[in-house]
Motif scaffolding. Sequence first.
Motif, mmCIF file in Angstrom:
data_model
loop_
_atom_site.group_PDB
_atom_site.id
_atom_site.type_symbol
_atom_site.label_atom_id
_atom_site.label_comp_id
_atom_site.label_asym_id
_atom_site.label_seq_id
_atom_site.Cartn_x
_atom_site.Cartn_y
_atom_site.Cartn_z
ATOM 1 N N TRP A 302 0.464 -1.438 -0.303
ATOM 2 C CA TRP A 302 0.734 -0.492 0.217
ATOM 3 C C TRP A 302 0.683 1.127 -0.158
ATOM 4 C CZ3 TRP A 302 -4.003 2.725 -1.609
ATOM 5 C CH2 TRP A 302 -4.044 3.608 -1.152
ATOM 6 N N LEU A 303 2.088 1.369 0.621
ATOM 7 C CA LEU A 303 2.625 2.358 0.835
ATOM 8 C C LEU A 303 3.294 2.604 -0.425
ATOM 9 C CD1 LEU A 303 4.738 2.333 3.907
ATOM 10 C CD2 LEU A 303 2.580 3.678 3.921
ATOM 11 N N ARG A 304 4.306 1.747 -0.973
ATOM 12 C CA ARG A 304 4.109 2.312 -2.889
ATOM 13 C C ARG A 304 3.144 2.468 -3.810
ATOM 14 N NH1 ARG A 304 8.024 -0.049 0.205
ATOM 15 N NH2 ARG A 304 10.249 -0.123 -0.795
ATOM 16 N N LEU A 305 2.111 2.104 -3.534
ATOM 17 C CA LEU A 305 0.724 2.293 -4.478
ATOM 18 C C LEU A 305 0.721 3.981 -3.430
ATOM 19 C CD1 LEU A 305 -0.549 0.662 -6.623
ATOM 20 C CD2 LEU A 305 -2.330 0.517 -5.157
ATOM 21 N N ARG A 306 0.809 4.132 -2.534
ATOM 22 C CA ARG A 306 0.192 5.572 -2.751
ATOM 23 C C ARG A 306 1.038 6.080 -3.090
ATOM 24 N NH1 ARG A 306 0.133 7.257 4.173
ATOM 25 N NH2 ARG A 306 2.268 7.038 3.523
ATOM 26 N N ASP A 307 2.578 6.267 -2.788
ATOM 27 C CA ASP A 307 3.557 7.085 -3.725
ATOM 28 C C ASP A 307 2.821 6.831 -4.840
ATOM 29 O OD1 ASP A 307 4.439 7.078 -1.275
ATOM 30 O OD2 ASP A 307 6.593 5.637 -1.997
ATOM 31 N N GLN A 308 2.882 6.285 -5.765
ATOM 32 C CA GLN A 308 2.196 6.791 -7.288
ATOM 33 C C GLN A 308 0.698 7.318 -7.376
ATOM 34 O OE1 GLN A 308 3.466 2.427 -10.751
ATOM 35 N NE2 GLN A 308 3.345 1.813 -8.102
ATOM 36 N N LEU A 309 0.220 6.437 -6.408
ATOM 37 C CA LEU A 309 -1.297 7.794 -6.717
ATOM 38 C C LEU A 309 -1.020 9.070 -5.976
ATOM 39 C CD1 LEU A 309 -3.769 4.796 -4.433
ATOM 40 C CD2 LEU A 309 -3.605 5.735 -7.203
ATOM 41 N N ASP A 310 0.413 9.204 -5.210
ATOM 42 C CA ASP A 310 0.184 10.772 -5.387
ATOM 43 C C ASP A 310 1.336 11.640 -6.400
ATOM 44 O OD1 ASP A 310 -1.568 11.328 -2.839
ATOM 45 O OD2 ASP A 310 -0.053 10.251 -1.591
ATOM 46 N N GLY A 311 1.832 10.964 -7.236
ATOM 47 C CA GLY A 311 2.330 11.171 -8.622
ATOM 48 C C GLY A 311 4.022 11.066 -8.445
ATOM 49 N N HIS A 312 4.524 10.235 -7.527
ATOM 50 C CA HIS A 312 5.712 9.789 -7.190
ATOM 51 C C HIS A 312 5.992 8.584 -7.599
ATOM 52 C CE1 HIS A 312 5.581 13.121 -3.564
ATOM 53 N NE2 HIS A 312 4.939 12.469 -3.201
ATOM 54 N N GLU A 313 7.872 8.365 -8.023
ATOM 55 C CA GLU A 313 8.413 6.820 -8.194
ATOM 56 C C GLU A 313 8.065 5.618 -7.981
ATOM 57 O OE1 GLU A 313 9.620 6.543 -11.082
ATOM 58 O OE2 GLU A 313 9.573 8.716 -11.889
ATOM 59 N N ALA A 314 7.513 4.402 -8.014
ATOM 60 C CA ALA A 314 7.275 3.530 -7.505
ATOM 61 C C ALA A 314 8.112 2.978 -6.348
ATOM 62 C CB ALA A 314 6.975 2.428 -8.312
ATOM 63 N N GLY A 315 9.433 3.038 -6.484
ATOM 64 C CA GLY A 315 10.692 2.924 -5.413
ATOM 65 C C GLY A 315 10.869 1.727 -5.036
ATOM 66 N N GLN A 316 12.244 1.680 -4.715
ATOM 67 C CA GLN A 316 12.808 0.186 -5.429
ATOM 68 C C GLN A 316 12.124 -0.918 -4.591
ATOM 69 O OE1 GLN A 316 16.002 -0.456 -6.527
ATOM 70 N NE2 GLN A 316 15.953 1.614 -7.143
ATOM 71 N N GLY A 317 11.963 -2.113 -4.861
ATOM 72 C CA GLY A 317 11.642 -4.010 -4.386
ATOM 73 C C GLY A 317 12.159 -3.713 -3.231
ATOM 74 N N ILE A 318 11.776 -4.338 -2.516
ATOM 75 C CA ILE A 318 12.188 -5.311 -1.544
ATOM 76 C C ILE A 318 12.142 -6.883 -1.643
ATOM 77 C CG2 ILE A 318 11.712 -5.683 1.136
ATOM 78 C CD1 ILE A 318 9.892 -2.904 2.131
ATOM 79 N N VAL A 319 13.257 -6.903 -0.862
ATOM 80 C CA VAL A 319 13.335 -9.069 -1.152
ATOM 81 C C VAL A 319 13.632 -9.139 -0.241
ATOM 82 C CG1 VAL A 319 14.363 -10.139 -1.829
ATOM 83 C CG2 VAL A 319 14.288 -9.110 -3.515
ATOM 84 N N TYR A 320 12.397 -9.721 0.936
ATOM 85 C CA TYR A 320 12.127 -10.330 2.263
ATOM 86 C C TYR A 320 12.899 -11.381 2.202
ATOM 87 C CZ TYR A 320 8.497 -7.050 3.317
ATOM 88 O OH TYR A 320 7.732 -6.399 3.483
#
Length: 618
Positions: A302-320
Amino acid sequence: MVEVTSRPVTMAQVARRAGVSQASVSRVLNGLSSVDPAIVAKVNRAVAELDYSPSETARSLVRGRSQTIAFLVPDLENPMFQGVLKGFTAAAARDGYRVLIADTAEAVDVEAEVALEARSKGDALVLVSPRMPDAVLADLVRRAAPVVVVNRAMLPSGSGDLAADYASAARDLGEHLVEFGHRRIAYIGGPGGSYANQLRLQGLAEFTRAHPDVELLTIAAGSSMEAGYDATDPVLETGATAAIAFNDLVALGVMSRLREVGVSVPDQISIAGIDDIPQSRFAAPPLTSMAVPRADMGRQAWLRLRDQLDGHEAGQGIVYRPTLVARASTGPSPEASGWLGPARPVLRLGSTVVAQYLDGSAVDGVLSPRPYLDAVLSRRGTRLSATEPTDHPHHLGVSLAIPDVNGTSYWGGRTFVRGEGSIMVANHGRQRRDGLEIDGLSLHERLSWVDHHGATQLVEMREIRTAEFEGGWALSWRSHLKATLDAITFGSPATNGRPGAGYGGIFWRFAPEIAHVFSPAGTTERAVHGAATPWVAFAFPERATTVILHQAREPMPWFVRFAEYLGAGPAVAWDEPRRLPEGGSLDLEMTAFVIDDHLADAASVESTLVDLRARTGL
């Protein structure tokens, strides 16, 4: 009588009451900052007077957003996906968004079509474990943006993807099973088009390259309990002693079928899964699995999707990186013998596990944490050790425990202090494992004895050797202690004013059984306790078992109890302190012969001891 139904208040009515246009009402309700404050006040007053509730559909049309996120999964029955959904839904709700769920029921050919249809009904899309080919997925991410992909890595990343390192999960499970002596392992595979299945196969390939003596057999299955159930008979036909399932659901299906056909887990076959879903903990037996942080993956999505909805880049992925949760469904291979695995050392002799060796890290600080032998058994199953018993919780199976080393207790519990009696003081040290190596029937360990101030007083090289013989087994404990920076004084309550309490050394706390205890010094506690004899024997007539504790070198006095509880060991400081100069060393040793027979007298023990020492070399 005619029932009058009130109609909902319209925006036109609000406009008339406020004396403004409908467009002005719309701008006020959508929070546009360009509206005159006087108009805002009129509209708000009219809304309150008419109790007006704006249409969410109309507002969505004005804003261009529906406040809804489409969430696509291949199988909503899978608790792994439910956990991700729970974390995502909770996080999105805090920001005023709802979630629309779509389930493709593992139908790969319609997955992209369903995803686009779901996306058309919301503001963004979350894809969880998509099964579609890479090219199709990449095209879908481009067409449906904003998108976040969960449980599948996208390279190059354009979707803020979140993934679990399932290659390492499968590899770590392989290592876990190898440590238990398994050399023929089955992999119960997931859906053919699953990216997560490809990662598991990649990890297992890396594992087998590192262990060329391991035979890996792959059985096609799926991702459900039914798939695991159906794959069980083919797994048994392979003769594998352990199986790694694609996920926990598959593993649970396997275990259900194994119960039906009377195959014991883990005695006859070990089973492990991946994802650590909630049901795994409550399986029978509890399922070993690799834990994945499902809820956190959802929240981060959700945090990454919210950033995109606000017009920001998706950001780096996370590998658990999944973590091993070892439970009772995995254990020693039926074909293994000797000490198995430094990470979880157990001693298996033939078909019987006769001991475990724990590092003591989970022991409470006031019990002087230290490595110890736990769950010691005879070959016939007589329980021969007690760990943290209620009468003396600091007694840890078979361990090396000394109550006073330059004022630090490595014995644990209450300490006798001259003039004060037995009290609890904050002077408990710990024996820290620095290294452990296993070679068949021998275990080699390096330990640091760390005092209650955090300084290392002693370095110990410990060797525990075992041997099998007809009708029993033997264990030899050797410890070489070396003083590090200072001279060392070993003491005991006896050297501190409590006569007879000269305990401290290699100490064996027995389970509470009816026992006959004797030595060359006699058969009473008064005679045996404190006698520097080569051996002392514990015979259990009701269980047809005898344990002979033997000192090969110049014997130290035996500290023995069998009236209050059963326990014995050679005493380092019996009635006088024992001192080491700086850099000096001390060697301690004791050998136990565990015999599946009741030896009734000293003559029987003497003749048996000579024979067993010659046969085992201990």
